[in-house]
Write a protein that holds these residues in place. Structure first.
Motif, PDB file in Angstrom:
ATOM      1  N   VAL A  82       0.833  -1.193   0.000  1.00  0.00           N
ATOM      2  CA  VAL A  82       0.000   0.000   0.000  1.00  0.00           C
ATOM      3  C   VAL A  82       0.875   1.253   0.000  1.00  0.00           C
ATOM      4  O   VAL A  82       1.906   1.307   0.675  1.00  0.00           O
ATOM      5  N   VAL A  83       0.459   2.263  -0.742  1.00  0.00           N
ATOM      6  CA  VAL A  83       1.175   3.536  -0.788  1.00  0.00           C
ATOM      7  C   VAL A  83       1.065   4.198   0.590  1.00  0.00           C
ATOM      8  O   VAL A  83      -0.027   4.446   1.083  1.00  0.00           O
ATOM      9  N   ARG A  84       2.216   4.457   1.196  1.00  0.00           N
ATOM     10  CA  ARG A  84       2.238   5.080   2.522  1.00  0.00           C
ATOM     11  C   ARG A  84       2.497   6.588   2.395  1.00  0.00           C
ATOM     12  O   ARG A  84       2.921   7.064   1.349  1.00  0.00           O
ATOM     13  N   ASP A  85       2.297   7.289   3.491  1.00  0.00           N
ATOM     14  CA  ASP A  85       2.385   8.753   3.469  1.00  0.00           C
ATOM     15  C   ASP A  85       3.764   9.301   3.822  1.00  0.00           C
ATOM     16  O   ASP A  85       3.918  10.496   4.011  1.00  0.00           O
ATOM     17  N   HIS A  86       4.771   8.430   3.888  1.00  0.00           N
ATOM     18  CA  HIS A  86       6.114   8.904   4.239  1.00  0.00           C
ATOM     19  C   HIS A  86       7.168   7.984   3.626  1.00  0.00           C
ATOM     20  O   HIS A  86       6.901   6.816   3.322  1.00  0.00           O
ATOM     21  N   ASP A  87       8.361   8.525   3.452  1.00  0.00           N
ATOM     22  CA  ASP A  87       9.509   7.732   2.993  1.00  0.00           C
ATOM     23  C   ASP A  87      10.777   8.492   3.359  1.00  0.00           C
ATOM     24  O   ASP A  87      10.925   9.667   3.028  1.00  0.00           O
ATOM     25  N   GLY A  88      11.666   7.835   4.056  1.00  0.00           N
ATOM     26  CA  GLY A  88      12.932   8.450   4.411  1.00  0.00           C
ATOM     27  C   GLY A  88      12.782   9.722   5.223  1.00  0.00           C
ATOM     28  O   GLY A  88      13.569  10.659   5.046  1.00  0.00           O
ATOM     29  N   GLY A  89      11.781   9.789   6.078  1.00  0.00           N
ATOM     30  CA  GLY A  89      11.578  10.961   6.914  1.00  0.00           C
ATOM     31  C   GLY A  89      10.870  12.111   6.230  1.00  0.00           C
ATOM     32  O   GLY A  89      10.717  13.182   6.811  1.00  0.00           O
ATOM     33  N   ARG A  90      10.419  11.899   4.998  1.00  0.00           N
ATOM     34  CA  ARG A  90       9.720  12.957   4.259  1.00  0.00           C
ATOM     35  C   ARG A  90       8.269  12.545   4.041  1.00  0.00           C
ATOM     36  O   ARG A  90       7.957  11.368   3.873  1.00  0.00           O
ATOM     37  N   ASP A  91       7.380  13.540   4.013  1.00  0.00           N
ATOM     38  CA  ASP A  91       5.964  13.280   3.758  1.00  0.00           C
ATOM     39  C   ASP A  91       5.725  13.105   2.262  1.00  0.00           C
ATOM     40  O   ASP A  91       6.155  13.926   1.453  1.00  0.00           O
ATOM     41  N   HIS A  96       3.707   7.903  -8.646  1.00  0.00           N
ATOM     42  CA  HIS A  96       3.440   7.554 -10.042  1.00  0.00           C
ATOM     43  C   HIS A  96       4.403   6.429 -10.411  1.00  0.00           C
ATOM     44  O   HIS A  96       5.610   6.552 -10.185  1.00  0.00           O
ATOM     45  N   TYR A  97       3.865   5.337 -10.950  1.00  0.00           N
ATOM     46  CA  TYR A  97       4.689   4.207 -11.387  1.00  0.00           C
ATOM     47  C   TYR A  97       4.723   4.154 -12.907  1.00  0.00           C
ATOM     48  O   TYR A  97       3.682   4.279 -13.569  1.00  0.00           O
ATOM     49  N   GLU A  98       5.921   3.960 -13.469  1.00  0.00           N
ATOM     50  CA  GLU A  98       6.125   3.743 -14.901  1.00  0.00           C
ATOM     51  C   GLU A  98       6.721   2.360 -15.082  1.00  0.00           C
ATOM     52  O   GLU A  98       7.558   1.925 -14.291  1.00  0.00           O
ATOM     53  N   GLN A  99       6.314   1.677 -16.155  1.00  0.00           N
ATOM     54  CA  GLN A  99       6.822   0.339 -16.410  1.00  0.00           C
ATOM     55  C   GLN A  99       7.639   0.272 -17.692  1.00  0.00           C
ATOM     56  O   GLN A  99       7.383   0.998 -18.641  1.00  0.00           O
ATOM     57  N   HIS A 100       8.611  -0.596 -17.708  1.00  0.00           N
ATOM     58  CA  HIS A 100       9.328  -0.945 -18.927  1.00  0.00           C
ATOM     59  C   HIS A 100       8.405  -1.841 -19.748  1.00  0.00           C
ATOM     60  O   HIS A 100       7.589  -2.571 -19.171  1.00  0.00           O
ATOM     61  N   PRO A 101       8.506  -1.830 -21.073  1.00  0.00           N
ATOM     62  CA  PRO A 101       7.635  -2.691 -21.889  1.00  0.00           C
ATOM     63  C   PRO A 101       7.716  -4.185 -21.538  1.00  0.00           C
ATOM     64  O   PRO A 101       6.777  -4.931 -21.792  1.00  0.00           O
ATOM     65  N   SER A 102       8.805  -4.619 -20.938  1.00  0.00           N
ATOM     66  CA  SER A 102       8.961  -6.041 -20.590  1.00  0.00           C
ATOM     67  C   SER A 102       8.360  -6.387 -19.224  1.00  0.00           C
ATOM     68  O   SER A 102       8.426  -7.542 -18.798  1.00  0.00           O
ATOM     69  N   ILE A 134      -2.164   8.043  -1.606  1.00  0.00           N
ATOM     70  CA  ILE A 134      -1.908   7.414  -0.308  1.00  0.00           C
ATOM     71  C   ILE A 134      -3.052   6.439  -0.017  1.00  0.00           C
ATOM     72  O   ILE A 134      -4.217   6.779  -0.159  1.00  0.00           O
ATOM     73  N   GLY A 135      -2.695   5.224   0.372  1.00  0.00           N
ATOM     74  CA  GLY A 135      -3.680   4.197   0.681  1.00  0.00           C
ATOM     75  C   GLY A 135      -4.013   3.278  -0.479  1.00  0.00           C
ATOM     76  O   GLY A 135      -4.613   2.220  -0.270  1.00  0.00           O
ATOM     77  N   ASP A 136      -3.636   3.642  -1.703  1.00  0.00           N
ATOM     78  CA  ASP A 136      -3.895   2.769  -2.855  1.00  0.00           C
ATOM     79  C   ASP A 136      -2.991   1.543  -2.803  1.00  0.00           C
ATOM     80  O   ASP A 136      -1.857   1.602  -2.315  1.00  0.00           O
ATOM     81  N   GLN A 172       8.053   9.639  -6.541  1.00  0.00           N
ATOM     82  CA  GLN A 172       7.382  10.063  -5.316  1.00  0.00           C
ATOM     83  C   GLN A 172       7.242  11.572  -5.322  1.00  0.00           C
ATOM     84  O   GLN A 172       8.223  12.284  -5.515  1.00  0.00           O
ATOM     85  N   ALA A 173       6.028  12.046  -5.101  1.00  0.00           N
ATOM     86  CA  ALA A 173       5.785  13.473  -4.953  1.00  0.00           C
ATOM     87  C   ALA A 173       5.782  13.768  -3.457  1.00  0.00           C
ATOM     88  O   ALA A 173       4.962  13.235  -2.711  1.00  0.00           O
ATOM     89  N   PHE A 174       6.744  14.571  -3.028  1.00  0.00           N
ATOM     90  CA  PHE A 174       6.864  14.928  -1.609  1.00  0.00           C
ATOM     91  C   PHE A 174       6.136  16.236  -1.333  1.00  0.00           C
ATOM     92  O   PHE A 174       6.046  17.110  -2.205  1.00  0.00           O
ATOM     93  N   THR A 175       5.665  16.391  -0.126  1.00  0.00           N
ATOM     94  CA  THR A 175       4.943  17.614   0.244  1.00  0.00           C
ATOM     95  C   THR A 175       5.878  18.797   0.431  1.00  0.00           C
ATOM     96  O   THR A 175       5.447  19.947   0.342  1.00  0.00           O
ATOM     97  N   ASP A 176       7.187  18.536   0.658  1.00  0.00           N
ATOM     98  CA  ASP A 176       8.120  19.611   0.988  1.00  0.00           C
ATOM     99  C   ASP A 176       9.120  19.942  -0.114  1.00  0.00           C
ATOM    100  O   ASP A 176      10.115  20.591   0.132  1.00  0.00           O
ATOM    101  N   GLY A 177       8.873  19.466  -1.331  1.00  0.00           N
ATOM    102  CA  GLY A 177       9.862  19.812  -2.342  1.00  0.00           C
ATOM    103  C   GLY A 177       9.810  18.923  -3.571  1.00  0.00           C
ATOM    104  O   GLY A 177       8.774  18.333  -3.872  1.00  0.00           O
TER     105      GLY A 177
END
Length: 186
Positions: A82-91, A96-102, A134-136, A172-177
């Motif tokens: 599940v997509v969480r609301d934080h990563d590495g101390g950042r909100d 957005h996920y992109e895939q390779h054709p394979s 978040i939550g997806d 990842q789109a962060f809230t602070d930058g």
């Protein structure tokens, strides 16, 4: 024979829950035009990978569970990443996920490898791409086996191998930058 309910007893506990869940799953399948008695068609050489795909639609481990469920299943282990609301101390605001054709082919290969390493299991696994909030659910899977230990081990190995090998990149789109791109490749 009479049609009396005087001697009838209500079904209690897990039996009612399981029956209710099965009825709900059947209702969902029928509403979506599916056949609740149909068996998923295996993909790949093992015949035990019932679903392995990368999609842009909403995911659910419950749907994967219905796919692998069988009379031989003593255990079904599911996982939802599940997509969480934080990563590495950042909100985190969104992903957005992109895939390779394979990516679809690699997903099938990963599932087949786990099926080969755990010969008693059946597998359904999906990864989502596109915009997620978040939550997806980004990764959903279910592994069925006659015994719980095998199902737990195979599900854990499947999640680890998907994260290691699937060619998907995450922004990842962060809230602070600024946004940050990372690869899922281990």
């Amino acid at each position: 024979m009479t049609d009396s309910l005087d001697n009838a007893r209500p079904v209690e506990g897990p039996a009612l829950s399981a029956a209710g869940e099965e009825a709900a799953a059947d209702a969902v399948l029928e509403a979506e035009g599916g056949d609740p008695d149909a068996v998923a068609t295996p993909t790949g050489p093992s015949g035990r990978v019932l679903l392995a795909e990368v999609v842009e639609t909403v995911l659910s481990a419950a749907e994967c569970s219905v796919i692998v469920e069988s009379r031989a299943s003593g255990a079904i282990v599911t996982f939802e990443g599940v997509v969480r609301d934080h990563d590495g101390g950042r909100d985190v605001a969104a992903l957005h996920y992109e895939q390779h054709p394979s990516a679809g082919e690699v997903m099938g290969s990963v599932a087949e490898q786990i099926a080969a390493e755990h010969p008693a299991v059946t597998i359904a696994v999906q990864h989502r791409v596109g915009d997620l909030e978040i939550g997806d659910v980004a990764l959903a899977c279910a592994v069925a086996s006659p015994h719980r230990a095998e199902a737990f081990a195979a599900c854990s190995a499947l999640v680890d191998l998907v994260k290691e090998r699937l060619p998907i990149w995450k922004r990842q789109a962060f809230t602070d930058g600024p946004d940050e791109w990372t690869a899922s490749l281990g």
